[in-house]
Design a protein around this motif. Structure first.
Motif, short mmCIF file in Angstrom:
data_model
loop_
_atom_site.label_atom_id
_atom_site.label_comp_id
_atom_site.label_asym_id
_atom_site.label_seq_id
_atom_site.Cartn_x
_atom_site.Cartn_y
_atom_site.Cartn_z
N LEU A 1 0.85 -1.17 0.00
CA LEU A 1 0.00 0.00 0.00
C LEU A 1 0.90 1.24 0.00
CD1 LEU A 1 -2.71 -0.93 2.68
CD2 LEU A 1 -2.72 -1.39 0.21
N GLY A 2 0.49 2.25 -0.72
CA GLY A 2 1.31 3.44 -0.86
C GLY A 2 2.12 3.45 -2.14
N GLU A 3 2.32 2.27 -2.76
CA GLU A 3 2.99 2.24 -4.05
C GLU A 3 2.03 2.72 -5.13
OE1 GLU A 3 5.68 -0.95 -5.01
OE2 GLU A 3 5.53 -1.74 -2.96
N PRO A 4 2.55 3.38 -6.19
CA PRO A 4 1.68 3.97 -7.21
C PRO A 4 0.72 2.99 -7.87
CG PRO A 4 3.90 4.83 -7.42
CD PRO A 4 3.97 3.74 -6.39
N ALA A 5 1.08 1.70 -7.93
CA ALA A 5 0.20 0.72 -8.57
C ALA A 5 -1.18 0.68 -7.94
CB ALA A 5 0.85 -0.67 -8.52
N PHE A 6 -1.26 0.99 -6.65
CA PHE A 6 -2.53 0.90 -5.94
C PHE A 6 -3.24 2.25 -5.81
CE2 PHE A 6 -0.95 -3.08 -3.45
CZ PHE A 6 -1.23 -3.87 -4.55
N LEU B 1 4.65 -6.33 12.63
CA LEU B 1 4.80 -4.94 13.05
C LEU B 1 5.54 -4.14 12.00
CD1 LEU B 1 5.77 -5.59 16.78
CD2 LEU B 1 3.50 -5.12 15.85
N LEU B 2 6.56 -4.74 11.42
CA LEU B 2 7.32 -4.07 10.36
C LEU B 2 6.47 -3.92 9.10
CD1 LEU B 2 9.86 -2.87 9.13
CD2 LEU B 2 10.67 -5.21 8.68
N ASP B 3 5.68 -4.93 8.77
CA ASP B 3 4.88 -4.88 7.56
C ASP B 3 3.89 -3.71 7.61
OD1 ASP B 3 4.52 -6.27 5.03
OD2 ASP B 3 2.49 -6.70 5.72
N THR B 4 3.19 -3.57 8.73
CA THR B 4 2.28 -2.45 8.90
C THR B 4 3.02 -1.12 8.81
OG1 THR B 4 0.78 -3.77 10.26
CG2 THR B 4 0.62 -1.38 10.47
N SER B 5 4.17 -1.06 9.44
CA SER B 5 4.95 0.19 9.45
C SER B 5 5.43 0.56 8.06
CB SER B 5 6.13 0.06 10.41
OG SER B 5 5.70 -0.29 11.71
N ARG B 6 5.83 -0.43 7.27
CA ARG B 6 6.24 -0.16 5.90
C ARG B 6 5.09 0.46 5.10
NH1 ARG B 6 9.51 -5.51 3.69
NH2 ARG B 6 11.56 -5.02 4.58
N ALA B 7 3.90 -0.14 5.23
CA ALA B 7 2.75 0.38 4.49
C ALA B 7 2.43 1.80 4.92
CB ALA B 7 1.54 -0.53 4.68
N ALA B 8 2.41 2.04 6.24
CA ALA B 8 2.12 3.39 6.73
C ALA B 8 3.15 4.39 6.22
CB ALA B 8 2.08 3.38 8.26
N TYR B 9 4.40 4.00 6.24
CA TYR B 9 5.48 4.88 5.78
C TYR B 9 5.26 5.27 4.32
CZ TYR B 9 10.25 6.73 5.38
OH TYR B 9 11.34 7.55 5.19
N GLY C 1 2.55 10.36 -0.56
CA GLY C 1 1.51 11.37 -0.68
C GLY C 1 0.09 10.88 -0.69
N VAL C 2 -0.13 9.59 -0.43
CA VAL C 2 -1.51 9.07 -0.44
C VAL C 2 -2.34 9.73 0.66
CG1 VAL C 2 -2.95 7.01 -0.22
CG2 VAL C 2 -0.78 6.90 -1.49
N ASP D 1 4.69 18.23 9.09
CA ASP D 1 3.65 17.76 8.17
C ASP D 1 3.60 16.23 8.14
OD1 ASP D 1 3.00 20.36 7.56
OD2 ASP D 1 4.10 20.39 5.66
N VAL D 2 4.77 15.61 8.15
CA VAL D 2 4.81 14.14 8.15
C VAL D 2 4.15 13.59 9.41
CG1 VAL D 2 6.33 12.13 8.25
CG2 VAL D 2 6.86 14.03 6.69
N LEU D 3 4.46 14.16 10.55
CA LEU D 3 3.86 13.69 11.80
C LEU D 3 2.35 13.84 11.78
CD1 LEU D 3 6.49 15.06 14.33
CD2 LEU D 3 6.13 12.67 13.68
N GLU D 4 1.85 14.94 11.22
CA GLU D 4 0.40 15.12 11.13
C GLU D 4 -0.22 14.08 10.22
OE1 GLU D 4 -1.77 17.02 12.92
OE2 GLU D 4 0.09 17.11 14.07
N ASP D 5 0.47 13.71 9.15
CA ASP D 5 -0.05 12.65 8.28
C ASP D 5 -0.12 11.32 9.05
OD1 ASP D 5 -0.41 14.31 6.14
OD2 ASP D 5 1.29 13.57 4.97
N PHE D 6 0.91 11.01 9.81
CA PHE D 6 0.86 9.77 10.59
C PHE D 6 -0.28 9.82 11.63
CE2 PHE D 6 5.47 8.90 9.49
CZ PHE D 6 5.23 7.69 8.87
N ARG D 7 -0.58 11.00 12.14
CA ARG D 7 -1.64 11.11 13.13
C ARG D 7 -3.04 11.03 12.50
NH1 ARG D 7 2.06 15.03 15.69
NH2 ARG D 7 2.80 14.08 17.63
#
Length: 320
Positions: A139-144, A181-189, A195-196, A235-241
């Motif tokens: 998730l987050g990759e342009p293909a999706f 835990l890493l898998d979820t974190s990768r997707a969130a990152y 920019g999603v 801005d990045v922190l607000e996106d994570f929030r």
């Protein structure tokens, strides 16, 4: 036993179902476990019994990894439709006890868009479950991007669940214990970095297991993005929030301080992870959540918000 409350029962946003057709499909592909855990038994009756034990009014059910795309795109389309239709019938029979995160057969984007339309227009699903990575594409990759844009357009809640990492496992480390835990974190990152989240600020996405590493490492991740792509740290922190975070397997005195310090108070949701988390594990983390929120100064006021109110705001149908 969990600490009793006078408020209505919890809404559990992280609860799984394993219907017979899904188990049969997994067996055909030689899959006998998920995340290093043997596939547990499941039935609507056992789910209700567990929920009654833990003061859970409603469980919003989802399929866990590996999802419905097991390698054959034609089979994936058919399996997704069949399982979503059966899931919707379960909710129709017990709307007070069950909700629905519909499955989609990613990484087939066209098939996923069709499944989203069917789930929303005809099945009236409460939301959609996406894996953090679908057969190696995150998730987050342009293909999706088309899928995320459609979910935003339809105002559907997205539940993000980890899958096994697209790499060889390490002997002695079951994926559910650490890799998830890493898998979820990768997707969130990637959802933030690419920019999603910024393009779809109203898209409501729930991260499993207290966001993996995100609350603990968000500031480190934000500085990484600042160095990598020049984004402003704030801005990045607000996106994570903007993400929502469930408490599945995270009701502990070490995980909760990071989660509560980082996430918005109205973005934390109760999760059990049953039946992959067996009854005694659900009890352990639910009791841990109750005890921490009850006995920590200033926190009892958000107990009902985490148990129910925050989820009720996301899913008004479940608050009736």
């Amino acid at each position: 036993m969990s600490i009793p409350h006078a408020t209505p029962g919890r809404i559990d946003v992280h609860q799984h179902l394993l219907p017979p057709d899904f188990l049969a499909a997994l067996r055909r592909h030689g899959i006998a476990e998920a995340g290093g855990r043997a596939l547990p038994s499941w039935s609507p009756e056992s789910a209700v019994a567990m929920m009654d034990e833990h003061r859970i009014a409603t469980g919003v059910l989802s399929l866990s990894t590996p999802g419905t795309h097991l390698g054959d795109p034609v089979e994936a389309r058919e399996l997704t439709a069949r399982l979503n239709d059966a899931h919707a019938e379960l909710v129709k029979d017990r709307p007070d006890r069950f909700g629905m995160f519909a499955s989609v057969p990613l990484p087939d984007v066209d098939a996923a868009l069709d499944a989203i339309a069917h789930a929303d227009d005809e099945l009236h699903a409460d939301g959609v479950v996406l894996l953090a990575n679908h057969r190696g594409t995150y998730l987050g990759e342009p293909a999706f991007d088309p899928v995320m844009a459609e979910l935003d357009r339809r105002n559907l809640v997205v539940f993000i669940h980890p899958a096994e990492l697209p790499a060889a496992p390490v002997e002695g480390i079951p994926p559910f214990a650490a890799d998830f835990l890493l898998d979820t974190s990768r997707a969130a990152y990637l959802l933030v970095r690419n920019g999603v989240v910024a393009r779809h600020p109203d898209l409501r996405m729930i991260l499993s297991h207290a966001g993996g590493l995100v609350p603990y490492a968000a500031h480190r991740m934000a500085t990484g993005m600042a160095l990598d792509v020049g984004r402003d740290i704030g801005d990045v922190l607000e996106d994570f929030r903007r993400f929502y975070y469930d408490t599945a397997l995270s009701g502990s005195p070490s995980a909760l301080p990071s989660l509560l310090a980082f996430a918005r108070p109205d973005h934390i949701l109760y999760g059990s992870d049953w039946p992959f988390a067996p009854d005694n594990v659900v009890t352990y983390f639910t009791d841990g959540l109750d005890e921490y929120l009850t006995h920590t100064a200033s926190l009892p006021s958000i107990h009902s918000a985490i148990d129910r109110d925050n989820a009720a705001a996301l899913f008004p149908r479940l608050d009736r």
